[in-house]
Write a protein that holds these residues in place. Sequence first.
Motif, PDB file in Angstrom:
ATOM      1  N   LYS A  39     -10.241  60.465  39.798  1.00 19.31           N
ATOM      2  CA  LYS A  39     -11.299  61.442  40.047  1.00 19.31           C
ATOM      3  C   LYS A  39     -11.750  61.375  41.496  1.00 19.31           C
ATOM      4  O   LYS A  39     -12.028  62.401  42.130  1.00 19.31           O
ATOM      5  CB  LYS A  39     -12.473  61.180  39.103  1.00 19.31           C
ATOM      6  N   ALA A  40     -11.799  60.155  42.046  1.00 19.57           N
ATOM      7  CA  ALA A  40     -12.224  59.988  43.437  1.00 19.57           C
ATOM      8  C   ALA A  40     -11.206  60.566  44.414  1.00 19.57           C
ATOM      9  O   ALA A  40     -11.575  61.061  45.483  1.00 19.57           O
ATOM     10  CB  ALA A  40     -12.461  58.508  43.735  1.00 19.57           C
ATOM     11  N   LEU A  41      -9.924  60.513  44.054  1.00 16.77           N
ATOM     12  CA  LEU A  41      -8.876  60.983  44.955  1.00 16.77           C
ATOM     13  C   LEU A  41      -8.479  62.439  44.708  1.00 16.77           C
ATOM     14  O   LEU A  41      -7.807  63.050  45.542  1.00 16.77           O
ATOM     15  CB  LEU A  41      -7.637  60.101  44.799  1.00 16.77           C
ATOM     16  N   ALA A  42      -8.879  62.978  43.563  1.00 17.29           N
ATOM     17  CA  ALA A  42      -8.446  64.328  43.190  1.00 17.29           C
ATOM     18  C   ALA A  42      -8.917  65.374  44.197  1.00 17.29           C
ATOM     19  O   ALA A  42      -8.139  66.240  44.610  1.00 17.29           O
ATOM     20  CB  ALA A  42      -8.950  64.667  41.788  1.00 17.29           C
ATOM     21  N   HIS A  43     -10.178  65.305  44.594  1.00 15.46           N
ATOM     22  CA  HIS A  43     -10.683  66.317  45.535  1.00 15.46           C
ATOM     23  C   HIS A  43     -10.078  66.169  46.932  1.00 15.46           C
ATOM     24  O   HIS A  43      -9.601  67.158  47.501  1.00 15.46           O
ATOM     25  CB  HIS A  43     -12.209  66.262  45.613  1.00 15.46           C
ATOM     26  N   PRO A  44     -10.053  64.952  47.511  1.00 12.56           N
ATOM     27  CA  PRO A  44      -9.455  64.825  48.849  1.00 12.56           C
ATOM     28  C   PRO A  44      -7.985  65.260  48.901  1.00 12.56           C
ATOM     29  O   PRO A  44      -7.523  65.718  49.949  1.00 12.56           O
ATOM     30  CB  PRO A  44      -9.592  63.329  49.153  1.00 12.56           C
ATOM     31  N   LEU A  45      -7.264  65.127  47.794  1.00 10.50           N
ATOM     32  CA  LEU A  45      -5.844  65.461  47.791  1.00 10.50           C
ATOM     33  C   LEU A  45      -5.542  66.785  47.075  1.00 10.50           C
ATOM     34  O   LEU A  45      -4.392  67.083  46.778  1.00 10.50           O
ATOM     35  CB  LEU A  45      -5.042  64.327  47.140  1.00 10.50           C
ATOM     36  N   LYS A  95      -4.952  71.685  52.678  1.00 10.75           N
ATOM     37  CA  LYS A  95      -4.724  72.866  53.522  1.00 10.75           C
ATOM     38  C   LYS A  95      -5.663  72.858  54.729  1.00 10.75           C
ATOM     39  O   LYS A  95      -5.285  73.287  55.833  1.00 10.75           O
ATOM     40  CB  LYS A  95      -4.962  74.140  52.695  1.00 10.75           C
ATOM     41  N   GLU A  96      -6.866  72.364  54.547  1.00  7.86           N
ATOM     42  CA  GLU A  96      -7.833  72.300  55.646  1.00  7.86           C
ATOM     43  C   GLU A  96      -7.426  71.278  56.712  1.00  7.86           C
ATOM     44  O   GLU A  96      -7.964  71.285  57.810  1.00  7.86           O
ATOM     45  CB  GLU A  96      -9.210  71.948  55.086  1.00  7.86           C
ATOM     46  N   ASP A 141     -24.135  55.979  65.059  1.00 10.24           N
ATOM     47  CA  ASP A 141     -24.910  57.225  65.054  1.00 10.24           C
ATOM     48  C   ASP A 141     -24.420  58.203  66.104  1.00 10.24           C
ATOM     49  O   ASP A 141     -24.598  59.417  65.968  1.00 10.24           O
ATOM     50  CB  ASP A 141     -26.394  56.931  65.282  1.00 10.24           C
ATOM     51  N   ASN A 142     -23.814  57.705  67.185  1.00 10.45           N
ATOM     52  CA  ASN A 142     -23.360  58.570  68.270  1.00 10.45           C
ATOM     53  C   ASN A 142     -21.948  59.123  68.037  1.00 10.45           C
ATOM     54  O   ASN A 142     -21.449  59.913  68.828  1.00 10.45           O
ATOM     55  CB  ASN A 142     -23.388  57.810  69.605  1.00 10.45           C
ATOM     56  N   GLU A 143     -21.307  58.668  66.956  1.00  9.08           N
ATOM     57  CA  GLU A 143     -19.936  59.066  66.685  1.00  9.08           C
ATOM     58  C   GLU A 143     -19.919  60.293  65.772  1.00  9.08           C
ATOM     59  O   GLU A 143     -20.595  60.324  64.742  1.00  9.08           O
ATOM     60  CB  GLU A 143     -19.177  57.918  66.015  1.00  9.08           C
ATOM     61  N   THR A 144     -19.181  61.307  66.147  1.00  9.81           N
ATOM     62  CA  THR A 144     -19.038  62.494  65.313  1.00  9.81           C
ATOM     63  C   THR A 144     -18.117  62.176  64.138  1.00  9.81           C
ATOM     64  O   THR A 144     -17.021  61.655  64.325  1.00  9.81           O
ATOM     65  CB  THR A 144     -18.447  63.663  66.123  1.00  9.81           C
ATOM     66  N   ILE A 145     -18.577  62.477  62.933  1.00  8.79           N
ATOM     67  CA  ILE A 145     -17.786  62.181  61.742  1.00  8.79           C
ATOM     68  C   ILE A 145     -16.597  63.126  61.673  1.00  8.79           C
ATOM     69  O   ILE A 145     -16.744  64.343  61.767  1.00  8.79           O
ATOM     70  CB  ILE A 145     -18.646  62.312  60.473  1.00  8.79           C
ATOM     71  N   ARG A 146     -15.427  62.573  61.510  1.00  8.72           N
ATOM     72  CA  ARG A 146     -14.185  63.343  61.427  1.00  8.72           C
ATOM     73  C   ARG A 146     -13.896  63.638  59.955  1.00  8.72           C
ATOM     74  O   ARG A 146     -13.706  62.732  59.164  1.00  8.72           O
ATOM     75  CB  ARG A 146     -13.052  62.521  62.048  1.00  8.72           C
ATOM     76  N   ASP A 147     -13.867  64.887  59.584  1.00 13.01           N
ATOM     77  CA  ASP A 147     -13.731  65.271  58.181  1.00 13.01           C
ATOM     78  C   ASP A 147     -12.264  65.250  57.752  1.00 13.01           C
ATOM     79  O   ASP A 147     -11.679  66.270  57.416  1.00 13.01           O
ATOM     80  CB  ASP A 147     -14.324  66.667  57.959  1.00 13.01           C
ATOM     81  N   ASP A 148     -11.683  64.060  57.759  1.00 14.16           N
ATOM     82  CA  ASP A 148     -10.284  63.914  57.379  1.00 14.16           C
ATOM     83  C   ASP A 148     -10.178  63.303  55.982  1.00 14.16           C
ATOM     84  O   ASP A 148     -11.177  63.187  55.263  1.00 14.16           O
ATOM     85  CB  ASP A 148      -9.532  63.075  58.409  1.00 14.16           C
ATOM     86  N   LEU A 149      -8.986  62.906  55.615  1.00 13.44           N
ATOM     87  CA  LEU A 149      -8.744  62.390  54.276  1.00 13.44           C
ATOM     88  C   LEU A 149      -9.532  61.118  54.005  1.00 13.44           C
ATOM     89  O   LEU A 149     -10.081  60.940  52.906  1.00 13.44           O
ATOM     90  CB  LEU A 149      -7.242  62.131  54.103  1.00 13.44           C
ATOM     91  N   LEU A 150      -9.621  60.240  54.982  1.00 15.55           N
ATOM     92  CA  LEU A 150     -10.356  58.989  54.776  1.00 15.55           C
ATOM     93  C   LEU A 150     -11.838  59.255  54.573  1.00 15.55           C
ATOM     94  O   LEU A 150     -12.471  58.652  53.697  1.00 15.55           O
ATOM     95  CB  LEU A 150     -10.142  58.043  55.961  1.00 15.55           C
TER      96      LEU A 150
END
Length: 591
Positions: free
Chosen positions: A123-129, A135-136, A328-337
Motif C-alpha cells: 500500500k505504501a509503494l502502490a501510489h509512488p509506483l 509518468k510525472e 529547512d533551506n533545502e527545496t523538497i524534490r518530489d521524486d520517488l523517494l
Amino acid sequence: MLPFAFVALCLALAITREWLISRRRYKNIPGPFLSRYTSIPLAFHSRGGKRHLYVHSLHQKYGPLVLIAPRHISCSHPDAINVVYAQGEHALPKSDFYKAFVVDGTPNLFNTQDRTEHTKRRKALAHPLSYKSVKEMEEWIAGNMLKLIKNLDRKCESKTGPTSQLTSRTTTTTRTNGVPLGAETPGRASGSEEKEVEGDCPVNMHAWFNCFTFDVISDLAFGQSLGMLDRGTDVLPDSSSSSSRGNPYGQENRTGVAAMIGLRGRAAAFLGLFPPLVGFGKTGMCIRWMLLHFWPDPLIRKGLSSSDMLSDIATKCVRKRMASTNDDNETIRDDLLHRLLTELRKSEKPDQFIDDIKEPEPLNERVVVTEAMLLLTAGSDTTADSAAAILWYILAQPAVHQRLIEELDENVGVLAHDLAAADELPKHDQVKSLPYLTATIQEALRMFATNAFGLPRVVSDFSKPVTLMGTSIPPGTELSVPAYTIQRDRDVWGEDAYEFKPERWLSEDEASEVLKGKDEVKKADPKYLLTFGAGPRMCIGKNLATMQLHLLIATILLRYKLELYDPHKDLEAVEGFMNKPVEVLVKIARR
C-alpha cells in the motif's frame, strides 16, 4: 574424528527423515531419485546458473508435476498459475526460500513472508509506483536518456567501444552486467575477460543499458544519480562502494554494482534452498559470519560480501537524502523517494496525518533503506537485462527490425541530428501504444524470461486445501510454476512456441497485415506471460519498467543503425535469482 562422526550421524538422520516423509507424502509425484531426499541436485544447477534449464528438462522427462527437491513440487501446467499464485483467501504465503534475500534482518516488500506486513508495504509503494506517479517523473528518465545518447554518439564518432574497454592493441575488456564472457561457467560471476577484436570494437549495449537504468533508479530512489553514465562504468568510486563491514576481497576487485547484484542474487538463490543456513539475530549473524569467511565456495562468499556493500551504498544515499530533506533551506524534490517516505509515514503513523502536525516522527531508517535497496536491485537490474534481451531479439530478426523502424519513423519521426535537450527525445505518450513495438517487447520478454525459474510458495497449515491436476498437496509443500517452461508451452503458444514471432501479440487485423499470406500464429494470452509474476505478489514496479523499456528501445532504434557483432552467436545467459544476458555486442552508427 568424533565431530566428523557426529556430523555424519546428523546428515544420515536428516536424509532418513526426508526419505520417510517423501515416501509417505509424495510417492505419486515423479522426479529424480536424489531430489526426494536432498536439495543438492537443484542447488548444483542453481550454483551453475542454469536452474531454469534443469527444471525445464525435468518437466520434459517426467511431465507437468515434478518433485524437484524434498517437499518442493514444480508444476508446469498453465492452470497451476491461478492455484500457486492465487488471490484473496486462497493466496499462498512465500516460503522460507525468501529469507536468504533479507538484509540485516529487515524484510522488504519482496521478501517479507508476513501477509499483513506485505499488505502495508505494498500500500505504501502502490501510489509512488502507480502509472500516474511514474509518468510525472518522465523528465528524470529523459535526462538520463540524453546522457546515454551522448555517450553512444561519441562511440559512433570514434567507431570504437567504450574508452575503458580499449587498449593499445585494440583489445576490449568487456564488462557485461558485471558478468564477463564465460559467466555461464560456475564460479565466473565477476571481473572481466579480454579478447582480441579485429577492426572496430563492438559496443556492449547491455553494459550501457545497465548504466542507464541504475542512474534512473538511483535518481528516483535516492534523490541522486550514481553517475554511471557520466563515468561510463557501473564501478563506483571507492568512497561510495567501500563497505563499512569490510570487503574480504579488497577494493582492488573493483566490482561493479551490476556484478554485486548478480553475485547477491546467485548466492541468495543457492542459500535459499537451505533455510537453516539463513537466520537472524545473534545466531543468524554468527552463521553468516562463518559463511562469509569459511564457506568453501568463493561465489557464495562474494555474494554475501556484495549484499553488505549494496546495503551500505543504499544506507549512505538514503542518509544523505533524508538529511537534506530535514534542512529547512533545502527545496523538497518530489521524486520517488520523497513519495515513498510520505507513504511509509502514513503506513507507520497514520494518526499523524489526521492531525495537522508539521513535523512527523522520523521513520525507521532500516525500513527506508531496505525498500530503497529493493528499488535499486529489482528496479534497475532486471530492466537492463530485459532491454538487452529485447534488443538482441530485434537485431537477430532483420525483418522485425525493419518493421519497427518504419513504425517509429511514421509515428515519432527522425530525431534531430544534434540533440540539445531532453525534451527533444521521444515521449512515452508517443510510443506506449505503438502495436508492433509493444508486441515485439512482449514477445522478447516471453522468449527471454528474466525471472525464469518458478517463484516458490508454500502450502501452510492455515492455507485452504490445494489440488493440482487432481493431486491433493499436503501442508508443508513448496509449490512453484516455472516461467521458462510455461512461456514455451506449445499448448498455450502453439507449435511455434520456441520461435520469436511478435505477430502473436497483435490483433487479428494487424497480424494479417504483417504476415501477408504466411502461416498464421496462435494469438498470445497475456495471463501466461510471467515476466512480472502473478497474483498478489506481482511486481509492483511494472509501470516504471514498462515505461523505460518502451522509451529505451524506441530511442535507440530511432537514433542508430545497429547490427549484431556476431549474428551467428546465440544469446548467452547466466541465472542467479534473475536470468541475465551475458552480453549484447553490436556494431553501431548514426542513422
